[in-house]
Design a protein around this motif. Structure first.
Motif, short mmCIF file in Angstrom:
data_model
loop_
_atom_site.label_atom_id
_atom_site.label_comp_id
_atom_site.label_asym_id
_atom_site.label_seq_id
_atom_site.Cartn_x
_atom_site.Cartn_y
_atom_site.Cartn_z
N ALA A 1 -15.90 16.87 16.59
CA ALA A 1 -17.04 16.70 15.69
C ALA A 1 -16.80 15.51 14.75
O ALA A 1 -17.75 14.77 14.42
CB ALA A 1 -17.27 17.97 14.89
N GLU A 2 -15.54 15.29 14.33
CA GLU A 2 -15.25 14.14 13.49
C GLU A 2 -15.54 12.84 14.21
O GLU A 2 -16.09 11.89 13.64
CB GLU A 2 -13.79 14.19 13.05
CG GLU A 2 -13.46 15.26 12.03
CD GLU A 2 -14.05 14.96 10.67
OE1 GLU A 2 -14.22 13.76 10.35
OE2 GLU A 2 -14.38 15.90 9.92
N ASN B 1 -19.44 12.28 14.70
CA ASN B 1 -20.22 11.98 13.49
C ASN B 1 -20.18 10.52 13.08
O ASN B 1 -20.92 10.10 12.19
CB ASN B 1 -19.73 12.82 12.32
CG ASN B 1 -20.36 14.20 12.27
OD1 ASN B 1 -21.58 14.31 12.41
ND2 ASN B 1 -19.56 15.23 12.09
N ASP B 2 -19.34 9.71 13.71
CA ASP B 2 -19.23 8.30 13.35
C ASP B 2 -20.42 7.52 13.91
O ASP B 2 -20.81 7.68 15.08
CB ASP B 2 -17.93 7.71 13.87
CG ASP B 2 -16.73 8.21 13.07
OD1 ASP B 2 -16.95 8.61 11.91
OD2 ASP B 2 -15.62 8.19 13.61
N LEU C 1 -23.81 7.23 13.55
CA LEU C 1 -25.00 7.85 14.11
C LEU C 1 -26.24 7.04 13.72
O LEU C 1 -26.26 6.40 12.66
CB LEU C 1 -25.14 9.28 13.61
CG LEU C 1 -24.09 10.28 14.11
CD1 LEU C 1 -24.30 11.63 13.44
CD2 LEU C 1 -24.16 10.43 15.62
N ARG D 1 -22.78 7.66 8.84
CA ARG D 1 -21.94 8.76 9.28
C ARG D 1 -22.65 10.08 9.03
O ARG D 1 -23.26 10.30 7.99
CB ARG D 1 -20.60 8.74 8.53
CG ARG D 1 -19.68 9.89 8.90
CD ARG D 1 -18.30 9.72 8.32
NE ARG D 1 -17.46 10.85 8.64
CZ ARG D 1 -16.87 11.05 9.82
NH1 ARG D 1 -17.03 10.15 10.79
NH2 ARG D 1 -16.12 12.11 10.05
N GLY D 2 -22.55 10.97 10.02
CA GLY D 2 -23.17 12.28 9.91
C GLY D 2 -22.24 13.32 9.34
O GLY D 2 -21.02 13.11 9.23
N LEU D 3 -22.83 14.45 9.00
CA LEU D 3 -22.07 15.58 8.45
C LEU D 3 -22.38 16.84 9.24
O LEU D 3 -22.44 17.94 8.68
CB LEU D 3 -22.42 15.78 6.98
CG LEU D 3 -22.14 14.60 6.04
CD1 LEU D 3 -22.67 14.90 4.65
CD2 LEU D 3 -20.64 14.31 5.98
N TYR D 4 -22.56 16.71 10.53
CA TYR D 4 -22.97 17.84 11.36
C TYR D 4 -21.77 18.71 11.71
O TYR D 4 -20.67 18.21 12.01
CB TYR D 4 -23.64 17.37 12.64
CG TYR D 4 -24.94 16.63 12.39
CD1 TYR D 4 -25.91 17.19 11.59
CD2 TYR D 4 -25.18 15.40 12.97
CE1 TYR D 4 -27.10 16.52 11.36
CE2 TYR D 4 -26.36 14.73 12.75
CZ TYR D 4 -27.33 15.30 11.93
OH TYR D 4 -28.50 14.65 11.71
N PHE E 1 -25.46 13.16 18.44
CA PHE E 1 -24.22 13.82 18.05
C PHE E 1 -23.74 14.79 19.13
O PHE E 1 -22.55 14.78 19.51
CB PHE E 1 -24.43 14.55 16.73
CG PHE E 1 -23.30 15.45 16.34
CD1 PHE E 1 -22.14 14.96 15.77
CD2 PHE E 1 -23.38 16.83 16.58
CE1 PHE E 1 -21.10 15.79 15.43
CE2 PHE E 1 -22.34 17.67 16.23
CZ PHE E 1 -21.19 17.15 15.65
#
Length: 431
Positions: free
Chosen positions: A303-304, A307-308, A310, A339-342, A414
């Motif tokens: 997931a890390e 998330n880059d 996006l 950057r996402g926080l999903y 993502f």
């Protein structure tokens, strides 16, 4: 200049013209000696002024002056004022020098001549102010026999004939009197007895100017009472013509309120991801390094990575610089990302959920020995077995994200990255 001096000057001019006309008819000659000089008296610079002090003369005897020039400066108990000339003339004689105190209004303070007059040949006119004062004193003083003079009773009779009295005693007056009332009292020389006969119509029993004028006969006797009646009527609020309003009609049924705009609901983005490659990598690490990495570690690291960089949401508002780059087309060369926080939600599902057809169970063969001995047969190993992680199995798992409508594309990218990392190259997550 005082109005009295102006009137004297005007009469002198008319007299000189008359003399000139008579002389021309008779064939006689006229000279400057036939012209008259006029007295200049202390002017009243305010309605209440009775006397004043001469501070300084601005002209001297024999000086000529023009209309508008300042002749002298007068001081009172309230102010200091300049007296200007109304016409051209010559200052012939000054009777009240600089610094004269308490000069009564109407007292002669100088003599004026016309422009061009020979003041050396002019005669100084008689002081009319003194003769008037002496005449007034004679009228007031009793005769040698003790009887009052004839002029005084006649004047008093004339004044009393104008006054309108009711014959009744008026209520006592309240002091101090209003300035306008006090001025009338002094002007007409009314004493306490006269004031006691005047009926006050002012607020709280105060004496008004109209009451004094009605007493003197300058206005009708009923005028003050009429004014008082009108003010008393207007001072009270008349509610006799006010009616109670009829009850308001019941309000009409309100129109159905417009439906509110629907609140956008979050979308559920789902993608199945297999963890078979992750399980194989997990076994290799445990066999070679003797370290057990749970599946949650692989999922968190994946997931890390996913998330880059996006793409931006569809409702993203660009800044001024970004709008300028869009005009130049630079946004296509270097698209804006963030950057996402999903954090995905994982649910284990059976393999048949994605094939659509459940496999038929194979018939098991009954062993007679096991049946007679009573020992249970080992059950077959399930295709999808739990790996000690809640919601995660060795088979296919459902990865889902609940996002707003504007982030649907962003969430799909993502999950696609997450699927690529977990299914194709999970080994990079260990480095």
């Amino acid at each position: 200049m005082a109005s009295f001096a102006t009137a004297c000057r005007l009469s002198a001019r008319l007299a000189s013209r008359r003399v000139a006309q008579d002389a021309s008819v008779r064939g006689l000659r006229t000279s400057a000696a036939s012209r008259a000089a006029q007295n200049f008296t202390m002017p009243a610079l305010s309605p209440t002024m009775t006397e004043g002090n001469i501070a300084t003369w601005k002209v001297k005897e024999g000086d000529e002056f023009a209309a508008g020039d300042v002749l002298l400066e007068i001081e009172t108990d309230k102010a200091s004022m300049d007296v200007e000339a109304q016409d051209d003339g010559i200052m012939m004689k000054i009777f009240a020098a600089d610094g004269s105190k308490a000069v009564q209004v109407g007292t002669r303070i100088g003599v004026l001549a016309e422009p061009g007059d020979d003041i050396s040949s002019l005669e100084i006119p008689a002081d009319e102010s003194k003769s008037a004062q002496q005449g007034a004193k004679k009228e007031e003083a009793p005769s040698q026999s003790g009887a009052p003079s004839e002029a005084a009773p006649q004047k008093k009779a004339a004044d009393s004939s104008k006054r309108k009295t009711s014959g009744q005693k008026a209520p006592p007056q309240k002091y101090p009197l209003y300035p306008s009332v006090e001025h009338l009292v002094k002007e007409h020389k009314l004493d306490e007895a006269a004031l006691s006969e005047i009926t006050p119509t002012g607020p709280q029993g105060r004496l008004l100017k109209g009451d004094v004028l009605a007493y003197l006969g300058s206005i009708t006797e009923s005028r003050p009472a009429d004014i008082k009646k009108r003010f008393d009527h207007n001072s009270h609020l008349d509610l006799s013509n006010i009616k109670i309003a009829a009850p308001a009609a019941p309000p009409k049924a309100q129109k159905a309120a417009a439906p509110e705009a629907p609140v956008p609901e979050d979308l559920l983005v789902v993608l199945p991801i297999s963890l078979a490659s992750v399980i194989e990598t997990q076994k290799k690490i445990e066999a070679s390094l003797g370290t057990f990495l749970p599946l949650s570690t692989f999922v968190a690291r994946a997931a890390e990575v996913a998330n880059d960089e996006l793409p931006l949401p569809s409702n993203y508002k660009p800044s001024a610089n970004e709008l300028f780059n869009q005009v130049l087309g630079l946004d296509k060369v270097d698209p804006k990302v963030s950057r996402g926080l999903y954090i995905p939600q994982i649910t284990a599902v059976p393999p048949t959920s994605f094939t659509g057809v459940a496999p038929k169970p194979k018939p098991s063969k009954v062993d007679i020995i096991d049946l007679l001995s009573g020992s249970p047969k080992k059950s077959a190993k399930p295709a999808a077995q739990s790996l000690g992680q809640p919601g995660i199995s060795a088979g296919t798992n459902t990865f889902s994200l609940k996002v707003p409508k504007s982030e649907e594309k962003r969430a799909q990218v993502f999950l696609a990255r997450l699927k690529t990392v977990l299914e194709q190259d999970p080994g990079r997550l260990v480095l």
